[in-house]
Design a protein around this motif. Structure first.
Motif, PDB file in Angstrom:
ATOM      1  N   GLN A   1       0.832  -1.209   0.000  1.00  0.00           N
ATOM      2  CA  GLN A   1       0.000   0.000   0.000  1.00  0.00           C
ATOM      3  C   GLN A   1       0.866   1.259   0.000  1.00  0.00           C
ATOM      4  N   TRP A   2       1.991   1.207   0.694  1.00  0.00           N
ATOM      5  CA  TRP A   2       2.908   2.356   0.738  1.00  0.00           C
ATOM      6  C   TRP A   2       3.435   2.650  -0.660  1.00  0.00           C
ATOM      7  N   LEU A   3       3.830   1.622  -1.388  1.00  0.00           N
ATOM      8  CA  LEU A   3       4.336   1.805  -2.745  1.00  0.00           C
ATOM      9  C   LEU A   3       3.249   2.320  -3.686  1.00  0.00           C
ATOM     10  N   VAL A   4       2.017   1.820  -3.525  1.00  0.00           N
ATOM     11  CA  VAL A   4       0.900   2.273  -4.364  1.00  0.00           C
ATOM     12  C   VAL A   4       0.642   3.764  -4.150  1.00  0.00           C
ATOM     13  N   ARG A   5       0.692   4.211  -2.868  1.00  0.00           N
ATOM     14  CA  ARG A   5       0.477   5.636  -2.578  1.00  0.00           C
ATOM     15  C   ARG A   5       1.595   6.494  -3.166  1.00  0.00           C
ATOM     16  N   LEU A   6       2.822   5.994  -3.077  1.00  0.00           N
ATOM     17  CA  LEU A   6       3.963   6.721  -3.642  1.00  0.00           C
ATOM     18  C   LEU A   6       3.803   6.900  -5.145  1.00  0.00           C
TER      19      LEU A   6
ATOM     20  N   ALA B   1       1.083   6.772  -6.899  1.00  0.00           N
ATOM     21  CA  ALA B   1      -0.067   7.634  -7.192  1.00  0.00           C
ATOM     22  C   ALA B   1       0.311   9.112  -7.055  1.00  0.00           C
ATOM     23  N   ARG B   2       1.144   9.440  -6.064  1.00  0.00           N
ATOM     24  CA  ARG B   2       1.591  10.828  -5.896  1.00  0.00           C
ATOM     25  C   ARG B   2       2.418  11.276  -7.095  1.00  0.00           C
ATOM     26  N   TRP B   3       3.270  10.399  -7.581  1.00  0.00           N
ATOM     27  CA  TRP B   3       4.087  10.741  -8.750  1.00  0.00           C
ATOM     28  C   TRP B   3       3.197  10.957  -9.975  1.00  0.00           C
ATOM     29  N   GLU B   4       2.194  10.088 -10.144  1.00  0.00           N
ATOM     30  CA  GLU B   4       1.273  10.241 -11.282  1.00  0.00           C
ATOM     31  C   GLU B   4       0.544  11.578 -11.199  1.00  0.00           C
ATOM     32  N   ASP B   5       0.096  11.930 -10.016  1.00  0.00           N
ATOM     33  CA  ASP B   5      -0.617  13.193  -9.834  1.00  0.00           C
ATOM     34  C   ASP B   5       0.314  14.387 -10.070  1.00  0.00           C
ATOM     35  N   ARG B   6       1.544  14.296  -9.565  1.00  0.00           N
ATOM     36  CA  ARG B   6       2.505  15.397  -9.691  1.00  0.00           C
ATOM     37  C   ARG B   6       2.866  15.680 -11.140  1.00  0.00           C
ATOM     38  N   PHE B   7       3.007  14.628 -11.924  1.00  0.00           N
ATOM     39  CA  PHE B   7       3.439  14.810 -13.317  1.00  0.00           C
ATOM     40  C   PHE B   7       2.291  14.684 -14.326  1.00  0.00           C
ATOM     41  N   GLY B   8       1.051  14.651 -13.840  1.00  0.00           N
ATOM     42  CA  GLY B   8      -0.099  14.625 -14.732  1.00  0.00           C
ATOM     43  C   GLY B   8      -0.181  13.386 -15.595  1.00  0.00           C
TER      44      GLY B   8
ATOM     45  N   ARG C   1      -1.824   9.643 -16.400  1.00  0.00           N
ATOM     46  CA  ARG C   1      -2.998   8.808 -16.162  1.00  0.00           C
ATOM     47  C   ARG C   1      -2.604   7.592 -15.338  1.00  0.00           C
ATOM     48  N   GLU C   2      -3.496   7.154 -14.453  1.00  0.00           N
ATOM     49  CA  GLU C   2      -3.191   6.044 -13.539  1.00  0.00           C
ATOM     50  C   GLU C   2      -2.665   4.827 -14.307  1.00  0.00           C
ATOM     51  N   THR C   3      -1.504   4.355 -13.878  1.00  0.00           N
ATOM     52  CA  THR C   3      -0.885   3.191 -14.515  1.00  0.00           C
ATOM     53  C   THR C   3      -1.401   1.903 -13.892  1.00  0.00           C
ATOM     54  N   GLN C   4      -1.100   0.789 -14.527  1.00  0.00           N
ATOM     55  CA  GLN C   4      -1.606  -0.506 -14.075  1.00  0.00           C
ATOM     56  C   GLN C   4      -0.446  -1.477 -13.872  1.00  0.00           C
ATOM     57  N   GLY C   5      -0.742  -2.558 -13.101  1.00  0.00           N
ATOM     58  CA  GLY C   5       0.236  -3.624 -12.909  1.00  0.00           C
ATOM     59  C   GLY C   5       0.868  -3.593 -11.532  1.00  0.00           C
ATOM     60  N   SER C   6       1.949  -4.355 -11.366  1.00  0.00           N
ATOM     61  CA  SER C   6       2.676  -4.410 -10.100  1.00  0.00           C
ATOM     62  C   SER C   6       3.387  -3.078  -9.875  1.00  0.00           C
ATOM     63  N   PRO C   7       3.855  -2.800  -8.636  1.00  0.00           N
ATOM     64  CA  PRO C   7       4.600  -1.556  -8.401  1.00  0.00           C
ATOM     65  C   PRO C   7       5.781  -1.393  -9.356  1.00  0.00           C
ATOM     66  N   GLY C   8       6.493  -2.482  -9.647  1.00  0.00           N
ATOM     67  CA  GLY C   8       7.618  -2.398 -10.565  1.00  0.00           C
ATOM     68  C   GLY C   8       7.191  -2.049 -11.979  1.00  0.00           C
ATOM     69  N   GLU C   9       6.095  -2.667 -12.435  1.00  0.00           N
ATOM     70  CA  GLU C   9       5.587  -2.387 -13.779  1.00  0.00           C
ATOM     71  C   GLU C   9       5.094  -0.949 -13.888  1.00  0.00           C
ATOM     72  N   ARG C  10       4.463  -0.467 -12.812  1.00  0.00           N
ATOM     73  CA  ARG C  10       3.974   0.914 -12.811  1.00  0.00           C
ATOM     74  C   ARG C  10       5.152   1.891 -12.804  1.00  0.00           C
ATOM     75  N   LEU C  11       6.215   1.548 -12.087  1.00  0.00           N
ATOM     76  CA  LEU C  11       7.402   2.412 -12.038  1.00  0.00           C
ATOM     77  C   LEU C  11       8.000   2.574 -13.436  1.00  0.00           C
ATOM     78  N   ILE C  12       8.090   1.492 -14.172  1.00  0.00           N
ATOM     79  CA  ILE C  12       8.626   1.543 -15.536  1.00  0.00           C
ATOM     80  C   ILE C  12       7.791   2.483 -16.400  1.00  0.00           C
ATOM     81  N   SER C  13       6.479   2.354 -16.290  1.00  0.00           N
ATOM     82  CA  SER C  13       5.583   3.185 -17.097  1.00  0.00           C
ATOM     83  C   SER C  13       5.682   4.654 -16.703  1.00  0.00           C
ATOM     84  N   ILE C  14       5.731   4.929 -15.394  1.00  0.00           N
ATOM     85  CA  ILE C  14       5.771   6.319 -14.902  1.00  0.00           C
ATOM     86  C   ILE C  14       7.054   7.008 -15.347  1.00  0.00           C
ATOM     87  N   ILE C  15       8.189   6.351 -15.185  1.00  0.00           N
ATOM     88  CA  ILE C  15       9.464   6.974 -15.531  1.00  0.00           C
ATOM     89  C   ILE C  15       9.550   7.249 -17.025  1.00  0.00           C
TER      90      ILE C  15
END
Length: 516
Positions: free
Chosen positions: A106-111, A113-120, A122-136
């Motif tokens: 849950q801590w990683l999911v909140r982190l 989500a904050r990055w997604e909100d900060r950089f505008g 859209r909510e990513t999907q998958g495991s925390p690692g998969e979401r990190l790849i997409s966000i970066i």
């Protein structure tokens, strides 16, 4: 604004620079890191300034040029371009308290989500690692700049749960998958920096991120955190005026990672503020998992004061098989005193860094080794006994302490059975009061088991444990005399006392106390 304000407990670089706190310039290390590589890992003990250094990196990559006026990074020779700024993603576990994989997830999911909100994004999907790849990848493509990742206290969720090895292993595996997602993002990344207290074996947390350069024992970065002696006498010149620099160094200097030794900043800042020689760093809390580990796997205190260790002992550990010496080094209770090579193998000379740690750790071990026995009563008498040169009363102190250990304590654990138990208690008594204590003191005819130096005397101790058949080959006092151990100190001017002690493992007390 007072330019001599002490930054006690402040981990914000901008606050230090804008509110007139004293700052020791660590920006030469930033220039060196960025000019030499891209992926780094640094291990340092708690309260050593890791978070402040991470925040300084954040400000530098964010292009906050005004904060660096007068510092090395603002000079042309540093080669730093403040006109270029980069998106910085921070991961900071220092304030977290995560005691289940659900908490961590849950801590990683909140982190994220904050990055997604900060950089505008859209909510990513998958495991925390998969979401990190997409966000970066989204941040880099949308901003047109590479991303900086700064991870502080990467290992805290694991260390907080070492009492439950199964849970700690699950935490490690979750973090390995998350951090491992960074590796394939090279094209999107400008710089990656991880800090923590411990380093886990390559089969653990770093197997998914094996391109990190570990600068923990790189002598060029030994002073990347902490204050050097030069820092103290120049940057803190006003606060150091008229103080006993030799005594301050004996108490608080001495931490080394193969290079220049440093002071723990938390320690020395509190000392400069209060002016009292106390165990400031040690008293901030010894981890409960360390106390439990030392209880279950006791180490000989005289040995810990000075021993040789290979790179494998100090480098990393497995959750399933933690060596006390490894954890003591990584948590700051032991440090590197020197290096030597045997053939092609590198060994480190390891011991206590300074008087604070030596005395405070001795007190901790005395409480562990002695169970519920009252230590403080005997400690109060010890100084006067030693300075009066009274071996008879000294014997009474130790005999009384051993006799006061409840029998039930021995039944519940096996501490008294480990080699060095009795010598460790004697060492701990002297070490806890800050005396100069030398284990395995070398002479031209052998090694003294223990030498203790006080203001008025030098006490030489030789220990033996009585054999099960009640025979004793050579008395410890006879060994002291035959080998001339005291000759090393005859010219010192202080009185020299020779003490031979025989312990009985059955009665768990002193059976022979010989005085020379």
């Amino acid at each position: 604004m007072n330019p001599d304000k002490l930054p006690i407990g402040i981990q914000s670089f901008s606050e230090i620079r804008t509110r007139g706190f004293v700052y020791v310039d660590k920006t030469p290390f930033i220039a060196s890191l960025i000019n030499s590589g891209k992926y780094y890992f640094l291990s340092r003990p708690r309260r050593f300034g890791k978070s402040l250094f991470v925040d300084t990196l954040d400000c530098a990559f964010s292009g906050k040029k005004e904060l660096f006026t007068g510092l090395y990074l603002s000079q042309p020779e540093a080669g730093w371009d403040f006109e270029s700024s980069y998106p910085v993603l921070r991961v900071d576990f220092s304030g977290s308290s995560l005691h289940s994989t659900t908490d961590l997830g849950q801590w990683l999911v909140r982190l994220l989500a904050r990055w997604e909100d900060r950089f505008g994004i859209r909510e990513t999907q998958g495991s925390p690692g998969e979401r990190l790849i997409s966000i970066i990848s989204h941040i880099a493509e949308n901003s047109g700049n590479q991303v900086v990742i700064l991870i502080d206290e990467y290992d805290k969720p694991i260390l907080d749960n070492l009492k439950d090895p199964v849970l700690a292993t699950h935490m490690r595996d979750m973090l390995r998958d998350f951090y491992g997602a960074i590796k394939p993002l090279d094209v999107y990344l400008k710089f990656v920096f991880l800090t923590g207290v411990s380093k886990f074996a390559k089969t653990g947390i770093f197997s998914g991120l094996n391109n990190l350069k570990d600068i923990t024992l790189d002598r060029r970065y030994s002073a990347i955190c902490g204050y050097t002696q030069s820092d103290l006498v120049t940057v803190f010149q006003t606060h150091m005026a008229s103080r006993n620099q030799e005594k301050i160094a004996a108490w608080y200097n001495g931490y080394s990672w193969t290079g220049e030794s440093v002071y723990n900043p938390f320690d020395i800042l509190l000392f400069l503020d209060e002016g009292e020689f106390k165990s400031y760093w040690f008293e901030t809390g010894t981890p409960s998992f360390l106390i439990r580990l030392l209880t279950e796997n006791p180490c000989s205190l005289p040995v810990l004061d000075s021993f040789l260790a290979g790179e494998e002992l100090l480098g990393s550990f497995l959750i399933e098989d933690i060596r006390p010496e490894t954890l003591l080094f990584q948590t700051g209770y032991l440090t590197i005193k020197g290096e030597s090579r045997v053939g092609e193998k590198l060994f480190y000379s390891v011991g206590f860094p300074n008087l604070e740690v030596k005395s405070a750790f001795s007190s901790l071990m005395l409480s562990i080794l002695g169970g519920s026995a009252d230590v403080s009563v005997n400690q109060l008498d010890l100084d006067s006994i030693l300075n009066a040169g009274d071996p008879k009363r000294l014997r009474e102190v130790f005999h009384s302490f051993f006799a006061s250990i409840p029998h039930d304590w021995y039944r519940k654990n096996q501490l008294s059975g480990f080699e060095g138990y009795y010598a460790s208690i004697v060492y701990a008594y002297f070490g806890s009061l800050g005396y100069v204590v030398i284990p395995e003191d070398t002479t031209n005819k052998g090694r003294i088991d223990l030498t203790v130096m006080t203001r008025t005397g030098i006490w030489i101790f030789e220990f033996k444990v009585q054999r099960s058949d009640a025979r004793q080959d050579e008395s410890p006092l006879a060994q002291i005399r035959e080998r001339g151990y005291a000759e090393k100190y005859r010219a010192d001017g202080r009185s020299v006392y020779e003490i031979g002690i025989v312990f009985d493992p059955e009665s768990r007390n002193i059976v022979t106390w010989e005085v020379g």
